[in-house]
Design a protein around this motif. Structure first.
Motif, PDB file in Angstrom:
ATOM      1  N   LEU A   1       0.857  -1.184   0.000  1.00 28.53           N
ATOM      2  CA  LEU A   1       0.000   0.000   0.000  1.00 28.53           C
ATOM      3  C   LEU A   1       0.890   1.229   0.000  1.00 28.53           C
ATOM      4  CD1 LEU A   1      -2.737  -0.781   2.705  1.00 28.53           C
ATOM      5  CD2 LEU A   1      -3.091  -0.574   0.240  1.00 28.53           C
ATOM      6  N   HIS A   2       0.597   2.180  -0.888  1.00 26.18           N
ATOM      7  CA  HIS A   2       1.340   3.445  -0.860  1.00 26.18           C
ATOM      8  C   HIS A   2       0.710   4.423   0.131  1.00 26.18           C
ATOM      9  CE1 HIS A   2       4.582   3.089  -3.658  1.00 26.18           C
ATOM     10  NE2 HIS A   2       3.788   2.559  -4.567  1.00 26.18           N
ATOM     11  N   ASP A   3      -0.590   4.253   0.377  1.00 26.72           N
ATOM     12  CA  ASP A   3      -1.300   5.198   1.238  1.00 26.72           C
ATOM     13  C   ASP A   3      -1.106   4.786   2.704  1.00 26.72           C
ATOM     14  OD1 ASP A   3      -3.266   6.512   2.769  1.00 26.72           O
ATOM     15  OD2 ASP A   3      -4.532   6.764   0.991  1.00 26.72           O
ATOM     16  N   LEU A   4      -0.326   5.585   3.434  1.00 30.10           N
ATOM     17  CA  LEU A   4       0.014   5.201   4.808  1.00 30.10           C
ATOM     18  C   LEU A   4      -1.203   5.279   5.727  1.00 30.10           C
ATOM     19  CD1 LEU A   4       3.533   6.887   5.199  1.00 30.10           C
ATOM     20  CD2 LEU A   4       2.941   4.619   4.313  1.00 30.10           C
ATOM     21  N   THR A   5      -2.142   6.167   5.422  1.00 36.96           N
ATOM     22  CA  THR A   5      -3.352   6.254   6.252  1.00 36.96           C
ATOM     23  C   THR A   5      -4.168   4.968   6.113  1.00 36.96           C
ATOM     24  OG1 THR A   5      -3.377   8.618   5.853  1.00 36.96           O
ATOM     25  CG2 THR A   5      -5.380   7.673   6.770  1.00 36.96           C
ATOM     26  N   LEU A   6      -4.294   4.486   4.876  1.00 48.22           N
ATOM     27  CA  LEU A   6      -5.021   3.225   4.678  1.00 48.22           C
ATOM     28  C   LEU A   6      -4.297   2.083   5.384  1.00 48.22           C
ATOM     29  CD1 LEU A   6      -6.170   3.170   0.916  1.00 48.22           C
ATOM     30  CD2 LEU A   6      -7.553   3.587   2.943  1.00 48.22           C
ATOM     31  N   ALA A   7      -2.946   2.081   5.277  1.00 51.91           N
ATOM     32  CA  ALA A   7      -2.174   1.017   5.936  1.00 51.91           C
ATOM     33  C   ALA A   7      -2.411   1.065   7.446  1.00 51.91           C
ATOM     34  CB  ALA A   7      -0.685   1.165   5.611  1.00 51.91           C
ATOM     35  N   ALA A   8      -2.390   2.277   8.011  1.00 53.61           N
ATOM     36  CA  ALA A   8      -2.561   2.422   9.462  1.00 53.61           C
ATOM     37  C   ALA A   8      -3.952   1.965   9.891  1.00 53.61           C
ATOM     38  CB  ALA A   8      -2.329   3.876   9.870  1.00 53.61           C
ATOM     39  N   ASP A   9      -4.960   2.265   9.067  1.00 55.07           N
ATOM     40  CA  ASP A   9      -6.341   1.949   9.446  1.00 55.07           C
ATOM     41  C   ASP A   9      -6.667   0.480   9.278  1.00 55.07           C
ATOM     42  OD1 ASP A   9      -6.998   4.439  10.188  1.00 55.07           O
ATOM     43  OD2 ASP A   9      -8.043   4.977   8.336  1.00 55.07           O
TER      44      ASP A   9
ATOM     45  N   PRO B   1       2.870  -3.434  14.754  1.00 59.36           N
ATOM     46  CA  PRO B   1       1.551  -2.816  14.578  1.00 59.36           C
ATOM     47  C   PRO B   1       1.722  -1.395  14.037  1.00 59.36           C
ATOM     48  CG  PRO B   1       1.679  -3.920  16.688  1.00 59.36           C
ATOM     49  CD  PRO B   1       3.061  -3.970  16.107  1.00 59.36           C
ATOM     50  N   PRO B   2       0.709  -0.891  13.286  1.00 59.49           N
ATOM     51  CA  PRO B   2       0.874   0.381  12.572  1.00 59.49           C
ATOM     52  C   PRO B   2       1.404   1.521  13.440  1.00 59.49           C
ATOM     53  CG  PRO B   2      -1.224  -0.609  12.005  1.00 59.49           C
ATOM     54  CD  PRO B   2      -0.603  -1.505  13.022  1.00 59.49           C
ATOM     55  N   GLU B   3       0.897   1.662  14.667  1.00 58.98           N
ATOM     56  CA  GLU B   3       1.313   2.827  15.457  1.00 58.98           C
ATOM     57  C   GLU B   3       2.779   2.746  15.858  1.00 58.98           C
ATOM     58  OE1 GLU B   3      -1.077   0.719  16.084  1.00 58.98           O
ATOM     59  OE2 GLU B   3      -0.833  -0.147  18.089  1.00 58.98           O
ATOM     60  N   GLU B   4       3.328   1.519  15.902  1.00 54.09           N
ATOM     61  CA  GLU B   4       4.760   1.391  16.224  1.00 54.09           C
ATOM     62  C   GLU B   4       5.608   1.466  14.967  1.00 54.09           C
ATOM     63  OE1 GLU B   4       5.702  -2.165  18.535  1.00 54.09           O
ATOM     64  OE2 GLU B   4       3.719  -1.971  19.455  1.00 54.09           O
ATOM     65  N   ALA B   5       5.086   0.941  13.854  1.00 61.40           N
ATOM     66  CA  ALA B   5       5.908   0.892  12.635  1.00 61.40           C
ATOM     67  C   ALA B   5       5.948   2.250  11.937  1.00 61.40           C
ATOM     68  CB  ALA B   5       5.353  -0.167  11.684  1.00 61.40           C
ATOM     69  N   LEU B   6       4.784   2.918  11.882  1.00 63.47           N
ATOM     70  CA  LEU B   6       4.698   4.170  11.118  1.00 63.47           C
ATOM     71  C   LEU B   6       5.005   5.355  12.037  1.00 63.47           C
ATOM     72  CD1 LEU B   6       1.505   3.296   9.062  1.00 63.47           C
ATOM     73  CD2 LEU B   6       3.822   3.559   8.155  1.00 63.47           C
ATOM     74  N   THR B   7       6.280   5.607  12.232  1.00 71.68           N
ATOM     75  CA  THR B   7       6.689   6.734  13.064  1.00 71.68           C
ATOM     76  C   THR B   7       7.343   7.786  12.172  1.00 71.68           C
ATOM     77  OG1 THR B   7       8.895   5.865  13.437  1.00 71.68           O
ATOM     78  CG2 THR B   7       7.179   5.167  14.986  1.00 71.68           C
ATOM     79  N   GLU B   8       7.538   8.977  12.742  1.00 74.15           N
ATOM     80  CA  GLU B   8       8.185  10.041  11.961  1.00 74.15           C
ATOM     81  C   GLU B   8       9.575   9.576  11.518  1.00 74.15           C
ATOM     82  OE1 GLU B   8       7.482  13.135  14.797  1.00 74.15           O
ATOM     83  OE2 GLU B   8       5.377  13.275  14.179  1.00 74.15           O
ATOM     84  N   ALA B   9      10.265   8.832  12.384  1.00 77.08           N
ATOM     85  CA  ALA B   9      11.633   8.393  12.058  1.00 77.08           C
ATOM     86  C   ALA B   9      11.656   7.357  10.937  1.00 77.08           C
ATOM     87  CB  ALA B   9      12.300   7.827  13.314  1.00 77.08           C
ATOM     88  N   THR B  10      10.761   6.346  11.012  1.00 77.38           N
ATOM     89  CA  THR B  10      10.801   5.305   9.973  1.00 77.38           C
ATOM     90  C   THR B  10      10.334   5.872   8.632  1.00 77.38           C
ATOM     91  OG1 THR B  10       8.603   4.537  10.637  1.00 77.38           O
ATOM     92  CG2 THR B  10      10.503   3.313  11.510  1.00 77.38           C
ATOM     93  N   ILE B  11       9.349   6.782   8.673  1.00 76.94           N
ATOM     94  CA  ILE B  11       8.863   7.360   7.413  1.00 76.94           C
ATOM     95  C   ILE B  11       9.957   8.228   6.796  1.00 76.94           C
ATOM     96  CG2 ILE B  11       7.133   8.905   6.398  1.00 76.94           C
ATOM     97  CD1 ILE B  11       5.174   7.845   8.554  1.00 76.94           C
ATOM     98  N   ALA B  12      10.678   8.978   7.643  1.00 83.03           N
ATOM     99  CA  ALA B  12      11.782   9.811   7.127  1.00 83.03           C
ATOM    100  C   ALA B  12      12.834   8.923   6.469  1.00 83.03           C
ATOM    101  CB  ALA B  12      12.400  10.616   8.269  1.00 83.03           C
ATOM    102  N   GLN B  13      13.146   7.794   7.103  1.00 82.30           N
ATOM    103  CA  GLN B  13      14.175   6.913   6.545  1.00 82.30           C
ATOM    104  C   GLN B  13      13.708   6.276   5.237  1.00 82.30           C
ATOM    105  OE1 GLN B  13      15.669   3.916   9.258  1.00 82.30           O
ATOM    106  NE2 GLN B  13      16.784   2.837   7.641  1.00 82.30           N
ATOM    107  N   ALA B  14      12.469   5.803   5.231  1.00 78.40           N
ATOM    108  CA  ALA B  14      11.999   5.054   4.064  1.00 78.40           C
ATOM    109  C   ALA B  14      11.694   5.954   2.878  1.00 78.40           C
ATOM    110  CB  ALA B  14      10.756   4.246   4.437  1.00 78.40           C
ATOM    111  N   PHE B  15      11.129   7.137   3.136  1.00 80.06           N
ATOM    112  CA  PHE B  15      10.617   7.953   2.023  1.00 80.06           C
ATOM    113  C   PHE B  15      11.393   9.249   1.811  1.00 80.06           C
ATOM    114  CE2 PHE B  15       7.097   5.342   3.541  1.00 80.06           C
ATOM    115  CZ  PHE B  15       6.646   4.769   2.363  1.00 80.06           C
ATOM    116  N   ARG B  16      12.379   9.514   2.694  1.00 77.80           N
ATOM    117  CA  ARG B  16      13.172  10.756   2.577  1.00 77.80           C
ATOM    118  C   ARG B  16      12.269  11.996   2.589  1.00 77.80           C
ATOM    119  NH1 ARG B  16      15.543   6.358   2.605  1.00 77.80           N
ATOM    120  NH2 ARG B  16      17.364   5.855   1.373  1.00 77.80           N
TER     121      ARG B  16
END
Ligand SMILES: Nc1ncnc2c1ncn2[C@@H]1O[C@H](COP(=O)(O)OP(=O)(O)OP(=O)(O)O)[C@@H](O)[C@H]1O
Length: 251
Positions: free
Chosen positions: A190-198, A216-231
């Motif tokens: 999924l490219h849409d992180l909101t859909l992934a989180a929900d 789980p989404p709230e642990e995986a999708l953090t500001e740090a991991t998103i910065a690393q993965a998507f720049r």
């Protein structure tokens, strides 16, 4: 499904996937997220027995997927891919019926094959389009046909590459709700992180072919991991029911 230390890359080229491990339980929904080229589709290809890992293994129901005959593997794992059939002359029903091939006994489809095909068409809201040629359908209608074909395969594990592509918001939400309700193990990019989180029980984030989060989404999708993965710089507002992500180019 248990993915144990898989590595993959094209021949005579550097590896694209590096030592990836994760497990997927019955009824669990795993979203695979990551930037373009991170290796999401390559990983999925190992899971539906399209490509063999160079090292490591994909164990399904206790046995290596590559030690099972293709037909047997297809009764366990079904895939919905980004590429769609080019045989535009087939009707919707004929394409969905192809999902029954791994189950068919004898020459033609039996009563159960027909019943399962019809149920998959109805489930994907395609009853009125069953006899239309695939080539005349819209992008979103075609995507729903591909999901119906996978459902007709009656698998225990469903692998989907960007299943919400081409779907309008209502059909995106309906599809994700349907996937959740199937009780199958589901892996989808999924490219849409909101859909992934929900929608996902767990989110696995790939960065340059390596897992940087699997939680789980709230642990995986953090500001740090998103910065690393998507720049990108990200702010996550968790004050509402669903997290709200806002992005900026400058890190
Ligand atoms: N058969 C191949 N030969 C050479 N390179 C390949 C092959 N398959 C994939 N790659 C490369 O591996 C990398 C990962 O590709 P992949 O399609 O898995 O990425 P992805 O995360 O699904 O990207 P996207 O979000 O753009 O769909 C890309 O750089 C791609 O060009």
């Amino acid at each position: 499904m248990e993915v144990r230390g898989v590595t993959w890359g094209p021949k005579r080229a550097p590896a694209i996937l590096h030592d990836i491990s994760f497990t997927l339980s019955e009824g669990e929904v795993l979203a695979v997220c990551g930037a373009n080229g991170a290796g999401k589709s390559s990983l999925l290809r190992l899971l539906y027995r399209h490509q063999a890992p160079l090292s490591g293994s994909v164990i399904v129901e206790g046995r290596d997927l590559w030690l099972r005959p293709a037909r047997e593997a297809a009764r366990i794992v079904a895939a919905v891919l980004q590429e769609q059939p080019t045989d535009f002359a087939l009707t919707c029903r004929e394409i969905v019926a192809l999902g029954r091939l791994p189950h068919r006994q004898g020459m033609g489809p039996g009563a159960r094959d027909k019943a399962v095909t019809d149920a998959a068409l109805i489930r994907m809201d395609l009853g009125h389009l069953a006899d239309r040629r695939f080539g005349t359908l819209s992008g979103g209608e075609r995507q729903r046909v591909m999901v119906a074909r996978a459902l007709a395969q009656d698998p225990r594990i469903l692998v989907l590459d960007e299943p919400t592509n081409h779907l309008d918001i209502r059909h995106q939400l309906e599809l994700l709700r349907l996937l959740r309700g199937l009780g199958l193990a589901v892996v989808c990019t999924l490219h849409d992180l909101t859909l992934a989180a929900d929608f996902a029980d767990r989110v696995l984030i790939l960065d340059q072919g390596r897992v940087i989060a699997d939680a789980p989404p709230e642990e995986a999708l953090t500001e740090a991991t998103i910065a690393q993965a998507f720049r990108v710089a990200t702010r996550i507002d968790r004050s509402g029911g669903s997290p709200h992500f806002s992005f900026q180019l400058d890190l």
